[in-house]
Design an enzyme around this catalytic site. Structure first.
Site, mmCIF file in Angstrom:
data_model
loop_
_atom_site.group_PDB
_atom_site.id
_atom_site.type_symbol
_atom_site.label_atom_id
_atom_site.label_comp_id
_atom_site.label_asym_id
_atom_site.label_seq_id
_atom_site.Cartn_x
_atom_site.Cartn_y
_atom_site.Cartn_z
ATOM 1 N N GLY A 294 -18.417 24.238 25.072
ATOM 2 C CA GLY A 294 -18.388 22.776 25.153
ATOM 3 C C GLY A 294 -17.013 22.212 24.860
ATOM 4 C CB CYS A 295 -14.628 22.817 22.115
ATOM 5 S SG CYS A 295 -15.721 22.245 20.798
#
Length: 156
Positions: free
Chosen positions: A46-47
């Site tokens: 996600g990051c």
């Protein structure tokens, strides 16, 4: 856990190390619009998606007068690896003791798979030229967040 910030409030100043050993302070960016986004951990799916999204939109954000800063609890060395691997073109700052995240209301109670713990809350704060909060978004989604932020800022 810090209080969540609201538009019009003064943005807490900070001085944090970058992935390349420099130090960035919010005070030195006074007079510029600054997007400060908090993310939990470099090189996680996600990051990575969120960081690459900011990277891919950086030219248009800069053209609109915005400086982008990413902040996580990762050590500078881990951030450097992330910057190199993903060819990120904006500063990533290390907030290892999460004091800045707390000051911005981006550190607090999280729940995951029935477990409650303290951690970084994915958040984006837009600081106006005068150092006040323009936009404060908490619990943002990594995917599609930059497009939503651009709409919220009137850039699309």
């Amino acid at each position: 856990m810090g209080e969540r910030l609201i538009p019009g409030a003064a943005a807490p100043d900070f001085a944090l190390p970058t992935s390349d050993g420099q130090t960035v302070t919010l005070a030195e960016l006074r007079g510029h619009k600054v997007i400060v986004y908090f993310y939990p951990a470099a090189s996680t799916p996600g990051c990575t998606k969120q960081a690459c999204d900011f990277r891919d939109n950086l030219a248009s954000l800069k053209a609109a007068g915005y400086t982008v800063l990413g902040i996580s609890p990762d050590a500078p060395a881990k951030l450097a690896t992330f910057v190199d691997k993903e060819q990120l073109t904006f500063p990533l700052l290390s907030d290892e003791d999460h004091a800045v995240a707390e000051a911005y209301g981006a550190w607090g109670e999280k729940k995951n798979y029935g477990r409650t713990y303290e951690g970084l809350i994915r958040s984006t704060i837009v600081v106006a030229e005068d150092g006040t909060i323009e936009v404060a978004q908490y619990n943002v989604r990594a995917t599609g967040h930059v497009a939503k932020l651009r709409r919220d800022l009137g850039l699309d």
